[in-house]
Design an enzyme around this catalytic site. Structure first.
Site, PDB file in Angstrom:
ATOM      1  N   PHE B 121      -7.846  15.439  37.399  1.00  0.00           N
ATOM      2  CA  PHE B 121      -6.570  15.093  38.014  1.00  0.00           C
ATOM      3  C   PHE B 121      -6.563  13.599  38.308  1.00  0.00           C
ATOM      4  O   PHE B 121      -7.622  12.968  38.363  1.00  0.00           O
ATOM      5  CB  PHE B 121      -6.381  15.878  39.317  1.00  0.00           C
ATOM      6  CG  PHE B 121      -5.140  16.724  39.337  1.00  0.00           C
ATOM      7  CD1 PHE B 121      -4.881  17.617  38.310  1.00  0.00           C
ATOM      8  CD2 PHE B 121      -4.235  16.641  40.388  1.00  0.00           C
ATOM      9  CE1 PHE B 121      -3.746  18.415  38.339  1.00  0.00           C
ATOM     10  CE2 PHE B 121      -3.097  17.441  40.424  1.00  0.00           C
ATOM     11  CZ  PHE B 121      -2.859  18.321  39.402  1.00  0.00           C
ATOM     12  N   GLN B 235       5.430   9.816  48.911  1.00  0.00           N
ATOM     13  CA  GLN B 235       4.962   9.947  47.533  1.00  0.00           C
ATOM     14  C   GLN B 235       6.084  10.434  46.619  1.00  0.00           C
ATOM     15  O   GLN B 235       6.619  11.522  46.799  1.00  0.00           O
ATOM     16  CB  GLN B 235       3.805  10.935  47.444  1.00  0.00           C
ATOM     17  CG  GLN B 235       3.313  11.102  46.020  1.00  0.00           C
ATOM     18  CD  GLN B 235       1.973  11.811  45.961  1.00  0.00           C
ATOM     19  OE1 GLN B 235       1.900  13.026  46.003  1.00  0.00           O
ATOM     20  NE2 GLN B 235       0.907  11.040  45.892  1.00  0.00           N
ATOM     21  N   HIS B 237       6.413  11.749  43.210  1.00  0.00           N
ATOM     22  CA  HIS B 237       5.569  12.274  42.134  1.00  0.00           C
ATOM     23  C   HIS B 237       6.122  11.747  40.819  1.00  0.00           C
ATOM     24  O   HIS B 237       7.328  11.793  40.596  1.00  0.00           O
ATOM     25  CB  HIS B 237       5.590  13.802  42.157  1.00  0.00           C
ATOM     26  CG  HIS B 237       4.537  14.435  41.303  1.00  0.00           C
ATOM     27  ND1 HIS B 237       4.571  14.371  39.935  1.00  0.00           N
ATOM     28  CD2 HIS B 237       3.421  15.142  41.617  1.00  0.00           C
ATOM     29  CE1 HIS B 237       3.514  15.015  39.454  1.00  0.00           C
ATOM     30  NE2 HIS B 237       2.808  15.499  40.455  1.00  0.00           N
ATOM     31  N   LEU B 251       9.112  20.004  40.048  1.00  0.00           N
ATOM     32  CA  LEU B 251       7.814  19.427  39.716  1.00  0.00           C
ATOM     33  C   LEU B 251       7.274  19.855  38.349  1.00  0.00           C
ATOM     34  O   LEU B 251       7.369  21.001  37.950  1.00  0.00           O
ATOM     35  CB  LEU B 251       6.799  19.831  40.787  1.00  0.00           C
ATOM     36  CG  LEU B 251       5.461  19.106  40.692  1.00  0.00           C
ATOM     37  CD1 LEU B 251       5.654  17.633  40.985  1.00  0.00           C
ATOM     38  CD2 LEU B 251       4.470  19.708  41.658  1.00  0.00           C
ATOM     39  N   GLU B 254       0.714  17.658  37.474  1.00  0.00           N
ATOM     40  CA  GLU B 254      -0.143  16.614  36.954  1.00  0.00           C
ATOM     41  C   GLU B 254      -1.165  17.209  35.987  1.00  0.00           C
ATOM     42  O   GLU B 254      -1.741  16.515  35.161  1.00  0.00           O
ATOM     43  CB  GLU B 254      -0.862  15.966  38.146  1.00  0.00           C
ATOM     44  CG  GLU B 254      -1.546  14.678  37.849  1.00  0.00           C
ATOM     45  CD  GLU B 254      -1.872  13.931  39.148  1.00  0.00           C
ATOM     46  OE1 GLU B 254      -1.023  13.892  40.056  1.00  0.00           O
ATOM     47  OE2 GLU B 254      -2.981  13.394  39.241  1.00  0.00           O
ATOM     48  N   ARG B 309      -0.825   8.586  41.707  1.00  0.00           N
ATOM     49  CA  ARG B 309       0.584   8.896  41.494  1.00  0.00           C
ATOM     50  C   ARG B 309       1.527   7.731  41.761  1.00  0.00           C
ATOM     51  O   ARG B 309       2.528   7.555  41.073  1.00  0.00           O
ATOM     52  CB  ARG B 309       0.975  10.081  42.374  1.00  0.00           C
ATOM     53  CG  ARG B 309       0.359  11.361  41.877  1.00  0.00           C
ATOM     54  CD  ARG B 309       0.633  12.505  42.821  1.00  0.00           C
ATOM     55  NE  ARG B 309       0.124  13.754  42.245  1.00  0.00           N
ATOM     56  CZ  ARG B 309       0.111  14.917  42.884  1.00  0.00           C
ATOM     57  NH1 ARG B 309       0.597  14.993  44.117  1.00  0.00           N
ATOM     58  NH2 ARG B 309      -0.353  15.990  42.297  1.00  0.00           N
ATOM     59  N   HIS B 375       8.089  13.932  46.571  1.00  0.00           N
ATOM     60  CA  HIS B 375       7.199  15.069  46.504  1.00  0.00           C
ATOM     61  C   HIS B 375       6.460  15.329  47.812  1.00  0.00           C
ATOM     62  O   HIS B 375       6.236  16.471  48.184  1.00  0.00           O
ATOM     63  CB  HIS B 375       6.195  14.825  45.372  1.00  0.00           C
ATOM     64  CG  HIS B 375       5.249  15.929  45.136  1.00  0.00           C
ATOM     65  ND1 HIS B 375       5.665  17.213  44.893  1.00  0.00           N
ATOM     66  CD2 HIS B 375       3.888  15.969  45.105  1.00  0.00           C
ATOM     67  CE1 HIS B 375       4.607  17.989  44.712  1.00  0.00           C
ATOM     68  NE2 HIS B 375       3.519  17.264  44.855  1.00  0.00           N
ATOM     69  N   ARG B 410      -1.352   9.985  48.445  1.00  0.00           N
ATOM     70  CA  ARG B 410      -2.208  11.159  48.348  1.00  0.00           C
ATOM     71  C   ARG B 410      -2.600  11.420  46.899  1.00  0.00           C
ATOM     72  O   ARG B 410      -1.778  11.322  46.000  1.00  0.00           O
ATOM     73  CB  ARG B 410      -1.463  12.389  48.880  1.00  0.00           C
ATOM     74  CG  ARG B 410      -2.221  13.687  48.690  1.00  0.00           C
ATOM     75  CD  ARG B 410      -1.507  14.860  49.316  1.00  0.00           C
ATOM     76  NE  ARG B 410      -0.290  15.249  48.599  1.00  0.00           N
ATOM     77  CZ  ARG B 410      -0.289  16.014  47.506  1.00  0.00           C
ATOM     78  NH1 ARG B 410      -1.411  16.448  46.987  1.00  0.00           N
ATOM     79  NH2 ARG B 410       0.864  16.325  46.928  1.00  0.00           N
TER      80      ARG B 410
END
Lengths: 247, 603, 257
Positions: B121, B235, B237, B251, B254, B309, B375, B410
């Site tokens: 990730f 954040q 995304h 979403l 990822e 991100r 996100h 994050r």
């Protein structure tokens, strides 16, 4: 923009259908149209929803008689101008509009046992082969939309069976526990008890409507019925048990 | 005088996502009488939407991995704004929480030798995310839900809490709320409250969050007198769906990139190579062959597609602005040309399903359009690291509603582990506190009655403001003026408009009665959203630099001074108060991990 | 009170809101099943009076042929064996689904109201007897072997030797389809490994799991094999009878019959 011709149940048991006209755009789903209706014409229209992506299982309703998720029903499947009937789930007590009281499911959830796993070998972590969990992982896909419970005629048409029959969602849950590869107390008595398995006449509507494509009947209910036959109805096993003690 | 359905508990947990359920399981197992309150049905919380996995340095795939590496990745991803102690506890305890879920029945995907498989990730040096296909959050919720049910938790489903109350000494004493089904008022007398209400995404127009993300917990804590930190760090995304409109913002995990997908602009160029920041240059591949080799060979540098991100979201934003985006304002994410259809379907089943059903796109055959979507909010209630206590005695917070753990940005996969690591600790802290009190703090009935009357206001009177219209205006405003890229002038304009929305809200009118009335519910939630929107905007004005999830057009670079402080906000007698406070300092043995220069955060 | 609730439900749903032709499927399945039942009953009853074997061919409705000398001329030997496949299919999970829908209307289709006022499923006599399915399955597997033996024998003309005819191919296909139907049986799938929770522990278990995977492939198409094999049994019987009674001529490599 095309216009949807909706017929939506409003009110509680003493309510009725109301007709609404709502415009919709490309790629919209029934839930979008319901939201538009809410924002413009019917601010107090009650509807449950959360993720709008088919993952939480909140927006179940009966659309033209088919129990399904509003968020996964694209407007494109309807003819333009066709009357679209949107009704609440039938099997549950109606609260208002499209919202029903599904709390009985949470009571049922309490009756299904919890897993009790073997301890890992000292100094190691638990080992399970992917091969062993493939079958059970299918049951973990359930999003608890309760559409299978809604469509099941055992409780849909015969509410008096509600107490005797946990229903398809909880057979999936039972299968999930009973078939866990590391469960150290194989749930044989639970399976034998069956939670009303004998009421299922495997007409497979639960499988037909499952939005997650879980093979509820073939992979959960029938295997459980077969395990139940092992425990209760198989004379060879009875003789075996009589001769060699409990297996 | 209004009537209340009254309950008494030691610990009241607000929110039934991963953090709330884990907190409740812990508190109840310690012997505290515990209730969980959820706005939705049990098991529907936004946690179900978490796809990719749960970060934990178990080292099952790469034995080199350990908590120090995870800690370092988390801090660097957070642009060093994180509360170091939280990041440390998180990295150390996450593996135990994964094994605990397994003990309770979770079935994570396996390695060939039967251990828990881990996937790559963004921002994680090694493949680290325990996962169940791409529906890990669902697994977590279901397991915790069943655990809670079998532990005999009291669950109040479809109930919303509107205010917390304190006693004369300033300790938590209870909360008021209502049943969504009937509109009946609920009064809880509680010794301790754990906030686990999740995020604030519904303040923005394009968001991956469900309707529940209305910043309730942030607002409840503010009204109760707690501090917020890092509220400017939001954040976006990088990969949300952009088409069709109906699913805009939804979403795209990822995991698509973790499993080999790559971003391309309209010319088919893999543009991420042009956006490698100095901070990550040493470990990021600058050419395609090396990037492609990295998936199977961790000795080479990682692909820039898996930068943190905030970097990827900004890069996509720049490509689109430069006219190299798709017709719907996104870029392409391509896994079809890079992995076999069978692989894609087995690794990303719900992505396949989601695109097939909602967009009519077969991701095994063609690239698909993605763009940034709000996100996650890194900022939140300021808590101490060990037990998640706040400035208010008896008030605890865990999960997205709390701040500090993730700093400025994050990393993917750190959220699910955050939920259970700190959910457990908050439950423990709240139970210890509540069981340690000799007498229950007393509620002031006048406060309660006053609040109850205010809650009924949107149903009464002759106001004309439609709650849905106010909500839409707020979301548009925040998207345009407090979005990915911010400037002083727009932020100031936003403050003015927020004030006018606040004024409009006093004239809000919801039709119908109290029985399952979403218009009324929204009118009540709007107060929370507008309050928090203001806090975010003021914090964004205060941080005059670009860092993590806060990008200022007028201050495009990180500043060393701002790198040393948190922005802290609270509600004072005259409204929102904003101040800067120095970051907690980490001990030398941890600081050493960043000897090669982790803290010169780029923008 | 109850009456009020029912009328509200009636008003809300009627019998169904489905607009598609939900009655087509139960009607076709029910009709198909009835047609086969009728044909096979007639075929067996008239058995002795309308020849069912010719040359190396034997109708599958009489396989294995049990015709002791004391059997009265009018009694069809089909009755001695037909209980087995009939029982197997009657208790089969797929057929149960089909006749519960088409004949018991329980329910006629998904989300369509069921006419019966009470329902006890398979919890009481006689439907509780459905649990004997696995015994019929054991017998059916023996029959599958016998049908394959019959199919192989159809390539051997007594007194003349090896050869091939359209009838041998038909009988081979018939044995194949019936085998596929049996392999997809839910009880068989359970028997081979369905009762295990952990497949990987021993080599034997891994082998059983392999078999389970193969049976699962057949199981997913159980409905298709059920219909294919059922219709083909009828066609095979019809073909052999038409040949045996001289209505049509079988093309084959042998000189006599």
């Amino acid at each position: 923009m095309p216009t949807a011709n909706l017929k939506v149940w409003r009110g509680d048991d003493s309510g009725d259908y109301q007709n609404y006209q709502v415009e919709y755009g490309h790629g919209e789903v029934v839930l979008d149209v319901i939201h538009k209706l809410q924002a413009t014409q019917a601010g107090d229209l009650a509807v449950r929803w959360n993720c709008k992506a088919g993952k939480c299982g909140s927006c179940s309703a009966e659309i033209n008689g088919h129990p399904r998720l509003q968020c996964m029903t694209r407007m494109e499947i309807f003819e333009e101008g066709e009357e679209i009937v949107i009704a609440p789930l039938k099997t549950y007590k109606l609260i208002r509009d499209l919202v029903t009281d599904v709390s009985v499911n949470f009571e049922k959830a309490k009756t299904i046992p919890f897993v009790d796993l073997e301890k890992p070998a000292p100094g190691d972590v638990r080992r399970m082969a992917q091969m062993d969990i493939d079958r059970v992982q299918e049951f973990h896909k359930c999003i608890e939309c309760f559409i299978c419970m809604d469509v099941c005629h055992v409780i849909r048409d015969h509410p008096d069976n509600m107490d005797k029959f946990v229903g398809p969602r909880y057979f999936v849950q039972l299968a999930m526990v009973a078939m866990h590869p590391l469960d150290q107390h194989p749930k044989r008595e639970m399976v034998a008890y069956g939670f009303g398995l004998e009421y299922c006449n495997i007409t497979k509507c639960c499988t037909e409507v499952c939005p997650e494509g879980i093979h509820i009947t073939d992979n959960a209910i029938i295997p459980l019925k077969e395990r139940r036959v092992d425990e209760l109805y198989d004379p060879l096993r009875m003789i075996g048990r009589a001769l060699f003690g409990k297996k | 005088m209004p009537e209340y359905e009254t309950h008494e508990y030691d610990v009241l947990v607000i929110g039934a996502g991963g953090a709330g359920l884990r907190a409740a399981v812990e508190a109840s197992s310690m012997g505290a009488r515990t209730a969980v309150i959820t706005k939705s049905l049990l098991g529907k919380a936004h946690t179900v939407m978490a796809e990719g996995g749960m970060a934990a340095a178990m080292g099952n795939v790469w034995p080199q991995d350990n908590w120090q590496v995870h800690f370092r990745d988390t801090m660097r991803g957070g642009k060093m704004l994180n509360n170091w102690r939280m990041a440390q506890i998180h990295a150390q305890e996450a593996p135990d929480r994964v094994y605990e879920l397994e003990e309770w029945g979770a079935l994570f995907d396996r390695t060939p030798d039967g251990r828990i498989l881990q996937r790559d990730f963004g921002g994680h040096r090694y493949a680290r995310l325990a996962h169940v296909g791409d529906r890990t959050g669902l697994e977590m919720i279901r397991i915790l839900q069943q655990r809670g049910v079998h532990q005999g938790l009291d669950v109040f489903a479809e109930c919303t809490i509107n205010r917390l109350f304190k006693d004369s000494q300033g300790r938590i004493a209870g909360a008021i709320g209502y049943r969504r089904e009937t509109g009946e008022l609920l009064l809880f007398k509680a010794k301790a409250v754990v906030l686990a209400t999740g995020g604030a995404g519904r303040i923005w127009e394009i968001t991956s969050n469900s309707w529940e993300g209305t910043a309730d917990g942030h607002a409840l804590a503010l009204y109760a007198g707690a501090d917020m930190i890092d509220m400017e760090c939001i954040q976006f995304h990088p990969t949300g769906m952009v088409w069709p409109l109906s699913v805009k913002g939804l979403l795209v995990t990822e995991g698509v990139r973790g499993d080999g997908g790559t971003l391309k602009n309209i010319d088919g160029k893999r543009f991420m190579f042009d956006y490698i920041p100095a901070m990550f240059a040493a470990e990021t591949a600058d050419n395609e062959p090396e990037a492609d080799r990295w998936y199977n060979d961790k000795t080479v540098r990682r692909t820039p597609d898996l930068l943190p991100r905030d970097e990827v979201a900004r890069a996509i934003n720049s490509e689109v602005k430069a006219g190299r985006g798709t017709e719907h304002g996104g870029v392409f994410l391509d896994i079809a040309s890079r992995r076999s259809p069978e692989y894609i379907r087995s690794r990303l089943p719900s992505m396949y399903h989601q695109f097939m059903q909602l967009a009519g796109v077969d991701i095994t055959k063609e690239a698909f359009e993605v763009g940034p979507t709000m996100h996650y909010i890194m900022g939140g209630v300021r808590v101490e690291a060990e037990k998640q206590g706040t400035a208010v005695p008896g008030l605890y917070a865990a999960g997205e509603v709390s701040g500090g753990m993730h700093g400025g940005n994050r990393l993917g996969g750190n959220s699910l582990s955050d939920l259970v690591v700190f959910g457990r600790r908050a439950g423990m802290g709240a139970a210890e506190y509540a069981l340690g009190l000799t007498s229950a703090p007393a509620l002031d009935q006048a406060d309660v009655d006053e609040r109850a009357a205010l809650m009924m206001k949107p149903l009464e009177g002759d106001g004309r403001e439609n709650p849905y219209a106010i909500h839409t205006a707020l979301r548009t405003l925040m998207q345009n003026k407090v979005g990915i890229i911010r400037t002083e002038s727009e932020l100031q304009e936003a403050l003015v408009e927020i004030a006018s929305l606040k004024e409009r809200l006093t004239r809000v009118k919801a039709g119908g009665d109290t029985k399952y009335n979403p218009g009324w519910h929204l009118a009540l939630d709007l107060e929370h959203m507008i309050t928090v929107a203001e806090v975010v905007t003021r914090a964004a004005i205060e941080r005059k630099e670009s860092r993590g999830g806060h990008t200022r057009d007028d201050y495009p670079n990180p500043s060393p001074e701002f790198g040393k402080v948190n922005i802290v906000d609270r509600l004072g007698p005259n409204g929102v108060e904003v101040r800067q406070e120095p970051l907690p300092q980490m001990p030398p043995e941890l600081a050493e991990l960043f000897a090669d220069g982790g803290d010169d955060a780029h923008g | 009170m109850v009456a009020d609730a029912m009328s509200a439900l009636q008003r809300r749903y009627g019998k169904t809101h489905r607009k598609d032709r939900w009655w087509v499927e139960p009607l076709l399945s029910g009709g198909g099943l009835a047609a086969f039942l009728l044909y096979s009953t007639v075929a067996v009853v008239v058995g002795p009076n309308w020849s069912y074997e010719v040359g190396p061919y034997l109708s599958p409705m009489f396989e294995p042929l049990i015709r002791p000398d004391w059997l009265p001329r009018w009694f069809s030997p089909g009755f001695l064996i037909l209980w087995a496949p009939a029982g197997f299919r009657t208790t089969c999970y797929y057929y149960r689904r089909t006749y519960y829908r088409s004949y018991f209307l329980s329910p006629p289709a998904c989300a369509v109201a069921e006419p019966a006022a009470t329902y006890s499923g398979e919890s009481k006599f006689p439907l509780i007897l459905q649990n004997v399915h696995r015994y019929f399955m054991y017998v059916a597997l023996v029959f599958n072997v016998l049908l394959w033996v019959g199919a192989v024998k159809s390539y051997w003309m007594p007194g003349e030797g090896l050869g091939i005819g359209v009838g041998s191919i038909v009988m081979t296909l018939n044995a194949f389809f019936l085998m596929m139907y049996s392999l997809g049986c839910h009880s068989l799938r359970h028997w081979v490994a369905g009762g295990l929770n952990s497949f990987s522990r021993t080599p034997i278990r891994r082998l059983r799991r392999k078999a389970w995977e193969i049976f699962t492939i057949a199981n997913e198409k159980h409905r298709m094999w059920a219909w294919t094999s059922m219709i083909f049994v009828g066609l095979t019987d019809l073909y052999i009878r038409l040949v045996a009674n001289g209505v049509i001529t079988d093309i084959h490599t042998w000189k006599s019959f």
